[in-house]
Design a protein around this motif. Structure first.
Motif, PDB file in Angstrom:
ATOM      1  N   LEU A  42       0.842  -1.210   0.000  1.00 34.04           N
ATOM      2  CA  LEU A  42       0.000   0.000   0.000  1.00 34.04           C
ATOM      3  C   LEU A  42       0.865   1.244   0.000  1.00 34.04           C
ATOM      4  O   LEU A  42       0.573   2.232  -0.689  1.00 34.04           O
ATOM      5  CB  LEU A  42      -0.903   0.012   1.226  1.00 34.04           C
ATOM      6  N   SER A  45       2.440   1.844  -3.378  1.00 32.11           N
ATOM      7  CA  SER A  45       1.488   2.418  -4.326  1.00 32.11           C
ATOM      8  C   SER A  45       1.146   3.847  -3.943  1.00 32.11           C
ATOM      9  O   SER A  45       0.831   4.654  -4.816  1.00 32.11           O
ATOM     10  CB  SER A  45       0.241   1.552  -4.429  1.00 32.11           C
ATOM     11  N   CYS A  46       1.237   4.193  -2.638  1.00 32.86           N
ATOM     12  CA  CYS A  46       1.066   5.600  -2.231  1.00 32.86           C
ATOM     13  C   CYS A  46       2.133   6.472  -2.878  1.00 32.86           C
ATOM     14  O   CYS A  46       1.831   7.590  -3.328  1.00 32.86           O
ATOM     15  CB  CYS A  46       1.177   5.747  -0.724  1.00 32.86           C
ATOM     16  N   VAL A 125      -0.878  -6.398  -4.059  1.00 33.22           N
ATOM     17  CA  VAL A 125      -1.471  -5.169  -3.494  1.00 33.22           C
ATOM     18  C   VAL A 125      -1.108  -3.964  -4.354  1.00 33.22           C
ATOM     19  O   VAL A 125      -1.979  -3.138  -4.687  1.00 33.22           O
ATOM     20  CB  VAL A 125      -1.009  -4.980  -2.037  1.00 33.22           C
ATOM     21  N   THR A 129      -4.075  -1.903  -6.406  1.00 30.89           N
ATOM     22  CA  THR A 129      -4.288  -0.487  -6.108  1.00 30.89           C
ATOM     23  C   THR A 129      -4.039   0.378  -7.338  1.00 30.89           C
ATOM     24  O   THR A 129      -4.837   1.253  -7.671  1.00 30.89           O
ATOM     25  CB  THR A 129      -3.345  -0.057  -4.975  1.00 30.89           C
ATOM     26  N   ILE A 133      -6.695   2.746  -9.423  1.00 27.87           N
ATOM     27  CA  ILE A 133      -6.533   4.202  -9.499  1.00 27.87           C
ATOM     28  C   ILE A 133      -6.324   4.647 -10.938  1.00 27.87           C
ATOM     29  O   ILE A 133      -6.913   5.642 -11.386  1.00 27.87           O
ATOM     30  CB  ILE A 133      -5.380   4.634  -8.577  1.00 27.87           C
TER      31      ILE A 133
END
Lengths: 140, 119
Positions: A42, A45-46, A125, A129, A133
């Motif tokens: 996560l 991907s942030c 993940v 993600t 997006i």
């Protein structure tokens, strides 16, 4: 009016690397401290989403030419093959093994096959993600 | 030595909490978006950095645990929080939020008018 994003872009250039390094640290430390593949994925991907905010979709696609759907498939394949690997040693399904190795620089290190399972989770993940997006971002 | 560092850490944490309260009062009492953002981004940033520094010193001296993640968090907050404030203020300005009615100077308006005239 076209706005000037210089401050955001400059800070993003520095911060994205810091976020990715921190997510890798969380991913590798998941066995002994809070963290693991899910949070690490996560957070990576942030970092990519931060790049998407500061630049646009085409620039980031040129910077990271990755098809995230293939990334999901690779992650599932890695996780499934670590699970299936326990068949080779006639062990019950999802048995993991670990041992201590003397690596060249790191010295005595314990390596565990659960890391490979976690690597699969990490890739899935990130892939899911970023697919969500980017799919939402591309539809005008 | 350890007692002095404990006092310093406690003072840093109290100072950070005080600055966060100051930021809260600024957000409540100041008149428009820009002055509120000024209070929130500056004061809360220094407050959180002080609290983190106090925590880091406490765990380092008292427990001998050097937590580099806290140092990273201090640097990260120091780098990103003012940028967030800048972006919020600029988004507010570009979407036409008015300044406080007693404001005396708006340099960006003059710059935008010059840019419009050049086109």
């Amino acid at each position: 009016m076209k706005t000037n994003d210089l401050i955001l872009q400059t800070v993003t250039k520095v911060c994205a690397f810091v976020i990715i390094l921190f997510s890798i640290s969380i991913f590798l430390g998941g066995h002994y401290s809070p963290g693991g593949g899910f949070v690490g994925g996560l957070m990576t991907s942030c970092a990519i989403v931060l790049l998407l905010l500061a630049y646009d979709l085409k620039t980031v696609a040129a910077l990271l030419p990755i098809d995230y759907k293939i990334m999901i498939a690779c992650g599932l394949l890695i996780s499934a093959s670590t699970v299936a690997g326990s068949w080779l040693f006639h062990a019950p399904l999802m048995t993991h093994a670990y041992s201590y190795f003397n690596l060249p620089i790191l010295g005595k290190t314990s390596l565990h096959t659960a890391v490979l399972f976690d690597l699969g989770v990490y890739l899935v993940v990130i892939g899911v993600t970023m697919t969500i997006i980017q799919t939402i971002g591309e539809s005008e | 030595m350890i007692e002095i560092v404990k006092i310093i850490a406690g003072a840093l944490i109290l100072f950070g909490a005080f600055l966060s309260v100051v930021a809260t009062f600024g957000v409540i009492r100041l008149p428009d978006v820009y002055t509120r953002n000024h209070a929130a981004s500056k004061s809360a940033t220094l407050g959180v950095m002080s609290i983190l520094l106090g925590t880091f010193l406490y765990f380092w001296i008292e427990h001998g645990h050097f937590n580099s993640r806290v140092i990273l968090a201090i640097v990260f907050i120091f780098a990103t929080s003012p940028v967030a404030g800048h972006l919020i203020s600029r988004a507010a300005y570009n979407s036409g939020v008015p300044l406080w009615e007693k404001s005396v100077q708006d340099d960006l308006k003059g710059k935008n008018q010059i840019r419009q005239a050049e086109k």
